[in-house]
Design an enzyme around this catalytic site. Structure first.
Site, PDB file in Angstrom:
ATOM      1  CB  THR A 258     -94.407  -4.087  82.008  1.00 52.27           C
ATOM      2  OG1 THR A 258     -93.457  -3.514  81.097  1.00 52.27           O
ATOM      3  CG2 THR A 258     -94.865  -5.438  81.466  1.00 52.27           C
TER       4      THR A 258
ATOM      5  CG  LEU B 116     -92.080   5.125  81.163  1.00 50.60           C
ATOM      6  CD1 LEU B 116     -91.430   5.240  82.534  1.00 50.60           C
ATOM      7  CD2 LEU B 116     -91.502   6.169  80.228  1.00 50.60           C
ATOM      8  CB  SER B 117     -90.998  -0.765  80.026  1.00 48.17           C
ATOM      9  OG  SER B 117     -90.325  -1.962  79.720  1.00 48.17           O
ATOM     10  CB  SER B 118     -94.718  -2.952  76.456  1.00 50.29           C
ATOM     11  OG  SER B 118     -93.976  -2.899  75.250  1.00 50.29           O
TER      12      SER B 118
END
Length: 325
Positions: free
Chosen positions: A87, A95-97
């Site tokens: 994401t 960085l983010s998921s």
């Protein structure tokens, strides 16, 4: 066939039902079937208005507001695939998921949430996991979720509001917990840490349960009355984005020089390497792993007491025990 915007909710409901059936078939909710209803009701697509899928040479962005109906259909179907979704990227680094839903289901069951529990989630991500917790507990105020990056917490709060939930979303270093919202009955982390932060224990009630990724496994700890905690790893592997902030960071690579060919391909050996990184020489780790018959994750545990934390094989008292950072 393309899907008009008015059809997105119907398509999402159909895709969500298929995902729930798939996770159900794996038996993920057998120990706590109440979670099934949370996954059936919370709309994951509202938490991933866009995400990235790997393609040759990089990533392709899927977007719910695409002018192409076929692209919108691919977006909503992909939102309910049982896979992690990237994401947030920065310079090609993840960085983010949003975690794989079946893994989220297993983690939430392993958290052993009870009615009225106050829960801290470390790693807000998209907000989807916090929504599942809020739905399960039936009270948004029982759930607190924290993330270091303001852009992550702001978007998580927006997604949660769109789905009808308003847990407390905090911007801060997850390794420090959220003292103003303590005490907690449960702490769940959705990012990998090198150790178990002492701040978490200080913010837990006696008997609290902590579930956190560590090395490449999932550690389930019980907090005792004296502020110590102890527990074992779950059997399954788990790979998470590292925590950012004072308590996180990416571990350095370990050299496999001098080890037998193929040693690095042994999944349970790689877990032992990750758990004893910087403490046990890889050759000594391999000798231990071989002598003990290639032990699975469930034979390892962690004890946290005072300023010290250590991992162990079979018995907290040793003979095989290693300090954590």
């Amino acid at each position: 066939m393309g899907v008009h915007d008015t059809g997105i909710d119907e398509l999402a409901a159909e895709a969500r039902a298929a995902l729930v059936a798939e996770i159900d078939a794996e038996g993920a909710w057998d120990e706590d079937p109440v979670w099934r209803e949370a996954f059936a009701r919370v709309p994951r697509h509202l938490f991933v208005p866009y995400y990235y899928v790997g393609v040759r040479g990089g990533y392709e962005r899927r977007w719910g507001e695409s002018p192409d109906p076929g692209a919108r259909e691919r977006w909503v179907r992909g939102a309910y695939a049982d896979v992690p979704l990237a994401t947030r990227l920065r310079d090609g680094e993840l960085l983010s998921s949003s975690s794989q839903p079946s893994l989220m289901a297993r983690m939430l069951v392993a958290l052993r949430v009870a009615e009225g529990d106050r829960v801290l989630e470390v790693g807000a991500g998209t907000g989807y996991n916090a929504a599942l917790l809020a739905h399960r507990l039936g009270d948004d105020d029982l759930v607190t979720t924290v993330d270091l990056e303001p852009e992550i917490t702001e978007s998580a709060a927006r997604h949660l509001a769109a789905a009808g939930h308003h847990p407390v979303v905090v911007t801060g270093d997850g390794a420090r917990g959220v003292p103003e919202r303590a005490p907690f009955d449960r702490i769940i982390a959705t990012c990998a840490l090198p150790t178990v932060p002492g701040a978490w224990l200080a913010q837990c009630r006696p008997g609290a349960r902590i579930l956190t990724p560590l090395a490449t496994g999932l550690l389930a700890l019980t907090v005792r009355h004296d502020g110590h905690a102890e527990g074992r790893f779950l059997p399954a592997a788990a790979y998470f984005v590292p925590l950012r902030g004072a308590g996180g960071g990416r571990p350095a690579a370990v050299s496999l020089a001098g080890l037998p060919a193929g040693a690095g391909e042994q999944e349970t050996f790689r877990f032992l390497l990750a758990l004893t990184r910087g403490v046990l020489d890889p050759r000594d780790a391999y000798g231990l792993w071989e002598r003990e018959g290639g032990p699975g994750r469930e034979r390892y545990g962690v004890t946290v007491g005072g300023a010290h934390a250590w991992a162990w094989l079979d018995d907290p008292e040793g003979p095989y025990a290693w300090p954590l950072p």
